[in-house]
Scaffold this motif. Structure first.
Motif, PDB file in Angstrom:
ATOM      1  N   CYS A 191       1.552  -0.892   0.190  1.00 11.97           N
ATOM      2  CA  CYS A 191       0.457  -0.147   0.047  1.00 11.97           C
ATOM      3  C   CYS A 191       1.377   1.372   0.331  1.00 11.97           C
ATOM      4  O   CYS A 191       1.574   0.930   0.946  1.00 11.97           O
ATOM      5  N   ILE A 192       0.384   2.114  -0.398  1.00  8.44           N
ATOM      6  CA  ILE A 192       1.292   3.374  -0.927  1.00  8.44           C
ATOM      7  C   ILE A 192       1.035   4.701   0.176  1.00  8.44           C
ATOM      8  O   ILE A 192       2.421   4.609   0.322  1.00  8.44           O
ATOM      9  N   GLN A 193       0.502   4.326   0.862  1.00  6.79           N
ATOM     10  CA  GLN A 193       0.032   5.209   1.749  1.00  6.79           C
ATOM     11  C   GLN A 193       0.361   4.327   3.711  1.00  6.79           C
ATOM     12  O   GLN A 193       1.536   4.512   4.434  1.00  6.79           O
ATOM     13  N   SER A 194      -0.204   3.409   4.090  1.00  3.53           N
ATOM     14  CA  SER A 194       0.584   2.518   4.909  1.00  3.53           C
ATOM     15  C   SER A 194       1.555   1.283   4.672  1.00  3.53           C
ATOM     16  O   SER A 194       1.833   1.399   5.887  1.00  3.53           O
ATOM     17  N   GLY A 195       1.861   0.485   4.039  1.00  6.02           N
ATOM     18  CA  GLY A 195       2.910   0.491   3.883  1.00  6.02           C
ATOM     19  C   GLY A 195       2.930  -1.365   4.061  1.00  6.02           C
ATOM     20  O   GLY A 195       3.686  -2.572   3.920  1.00  6.02           O
ATOM     21  N   ARG A 196       1.336  -2.148   3.812  1.00  2.00           N
ATOM     22  CA  ARG A 196       1.314  -3.042   3.833  1.00  2.00           C
ATOM     23  C   ARG A 196       0.941  -3.518   2.784  1.00  2.00           C
ATOM     24  O   ARG A 196       0.767  -3.507   1.651  1.00  2.00           O
ATOM     25  N   LYS A 197       1.285  -4.906   3.018  1.00  2.00           N
ATOM     26  CA  LYS A 197       2.251  -5.885   1.643  1.00  2.00           C
ATOM     27  C   LYS A 197       0.600  -6.371   0.996  1.00  2.00           C
ATOM     28  O   LYS A 197      -1.044  -6.384   2.097  1.00  2.00           O
ATOM     29  N   ILE A 198       0.419  -6.504  -0.224  1.00  2.00           N
ATOM     30  CA  ILE A 198      -0.410  -6.947  -0.960  1.00  2.00           C
ATOM     31  C   ILE A 198      -0.088  -7.738  -2.134  1.00  2.00           C
ATOM     32  O   ILE A 198       0.698  -7.370  -3.265  1.00  2.00           O
ATOM     33  N   VAL A 199      -0.246  -9.644  -1.887  1.00  2.00           N
ATOM     34  CA  VAL A 199       0.292 -10.200  -2.654  1.00  2.00           C
ATOM     35  C   VAL A 199      -0.684 -10.749  -3.054  1.00  2.00           C
ATOM     36  O   VAL A 199      -2.093 -11.191  -2.091  1.00  2.00           O
ATOM     37  N   GLY A 200      -1.524 -10.511  -4.037  1.00  2.00           N
ATOM     38  CA  GLY A 200      -2.788 -11.229  -5.118  1.00  2.00           C
ATOM     39  C   GLY A 200      -3.286 -10.985  -4.395  1.00  2.00           C
ATOM     40  O   GLY A 200      -4.031  -9.988  -4.249  1.00  2.00           O
ATOM     41  N   GLU A 201      -4.131 -12.451  -4.182  1.00  2.00           N
ATOM     42  CA  GLU A 201      -5.741 -12.017  -3.580  1.00  2.00           C
ATOM     43  C   GLU A 201      -5.219 -12.215  -2.315  1.00  2.00           C
ATOM     44  O   GLU A 201      -6.627 -11.154  -1.183  1.00  2.00           O
ATOM     45  N   ASP A 202      -4.356 -11.530  -1.260  1.00  2.00           N
ATOM     46  CA  ASP A 202      -4.088 -11.978  -0.050  1.00  2.00           C
ATOM     47  C   ASP A 202      -3.604 -10.939   0.120  1.00  2.00           C
ATOM     48  O   ASP A 202      -2.628 -10.415  -0.558  1.00  2.00           O
ATOM     49  N   VAL A 203      -3.962 -10.215   1.963  1.00  2.00           N
ATOM     50  CA  VAL A 203      -3.714  -8.776   2.446  1.00  2.00           C
ATOM     51  C   VAL A 203      -3.017  -9.124   3.312  1.00  2.00           C
ATOM     52  O   VAL A 203      -3.077  -9.587   4.225  1.00  2.00           O
ATOM     53  N   ARG A 204      -1.334  -9.164   3.628  1.00  2.00           N
ATOM     54  CA  ARG A 204      -1.024  -9.060   5.420  1.00  2.00           C
ATOM     55  C   ARG A 204       0.073  -8.131   5.258  1.00  2.00           C
ATOM     56  O   ARG A 204       0.127  -7.377   5.019  1.00  2.00           O
TER      57      ARG A 204
END
Length: 230
Positions: A217-230
């Motif tokens: 995520c450009i704001q939170s930095g949280r990883k986004i991979v495929g349909e999974d968000v972790r």
């Protein structure tokens, strides 16, 4: 006499510099419809009537006295020039500039309602050439089927009274407008929206994730991979 000549030469010199910076709009008659380019002096600035910034390709008119730009774009339904100057309203009212601690005299120009013939010609020509032309229904249907947003996120079209209007796309930096197609970042930690609009050539979400291979995520930095968000 000498000082007047110097002033005239200075004016011509400055006009030449402006023309060299934005040659596509150089030497057009006053009140012509101009096409915004990356070199236009008003590019990325905000229209004083609608508050939205000027994108590349936007059609505008300039105040002939102070050069303030106003949208004059039928494609986006941004008829800011007509709205602003209706009922004899001046270009800019006088006000106090609190940042520079001085009075701003404003601009007294008022549009008389007479449009030069070349303005109508340039408006119709530019509308046909710079905006998406009429193309056949089969092609549009095929494009809609094969155009996919990264991670197959649902696109939403901005309604005329959507509260997101005027917010900034985090990738291209342009204001969100009515009719834009957006996707919401799926990280679950932010309320960030990206353009992903094939009709307006703004593929910001796909560019951020797919082209640049950024999986966060450009704001939170949280990883986004495929349909999974972790």
């Amino acid at each position: 006499m000498k000082s007047e000549l110097l002033q005239e030469l200075k004016y011509e010199f400055n006009e030449g510099l402006l023309a060299a910076q934005d040659p596509e709009n150089a030497y057009l008659p006053p009140l012509s419809c101009l096409k915004t380019t990356r070199y236009s002096a008003w590019f990325t600035r905000k229209c004083p009537e609608c508050g939205l910034d000027f994108r590349e390709g936007d059609m505008v008119k300039l105040c002939p006295k102070c050069k303030q730009a106003y949208h004059n774009d039928d494609y986006y339904h941004l008829n800011c020039w007509d709205r602003h100057f209706s009922n004899g309203k001046p270009c800019r009212e006088s006000s106090y500039d609190r940042f520079n601690d001085k009075n701003d005299p404003g601009c007294s120009y008022k549009f008389g309602g007479t449009v030069d013939e070349s303005d109508n010609d340039s408006k119709s020509t530019d509308f046909d050439t710079i905006h998406i032309p009429e193309i056949n229904k089969q092609f549009m249907n095929g494009l809609a089927v094969h155009w996919k947003s990264f991670d197959n996120l649902l696109e939403q079209k901005v309604s005329p009274h959507d509260p997101k209007i005027g917010e900034i796309c985090q990738w291209c930096g342009s204001s969100i407008r009515p009719g834009d197609r957006l996707v919401k970042c799926p990280c679950g930690k932010c309320e960030t929206y990206f353009h992903n609009d094939m009709y307006r050539q703004l593929s910001c979400w796909n560019e951020w994730n797919k082209s640049k291979k950024r999986d966060y995520c450009i704001q939170s930095g949280r990883k986004i991979v495929g349909e999974d968000v972790r």
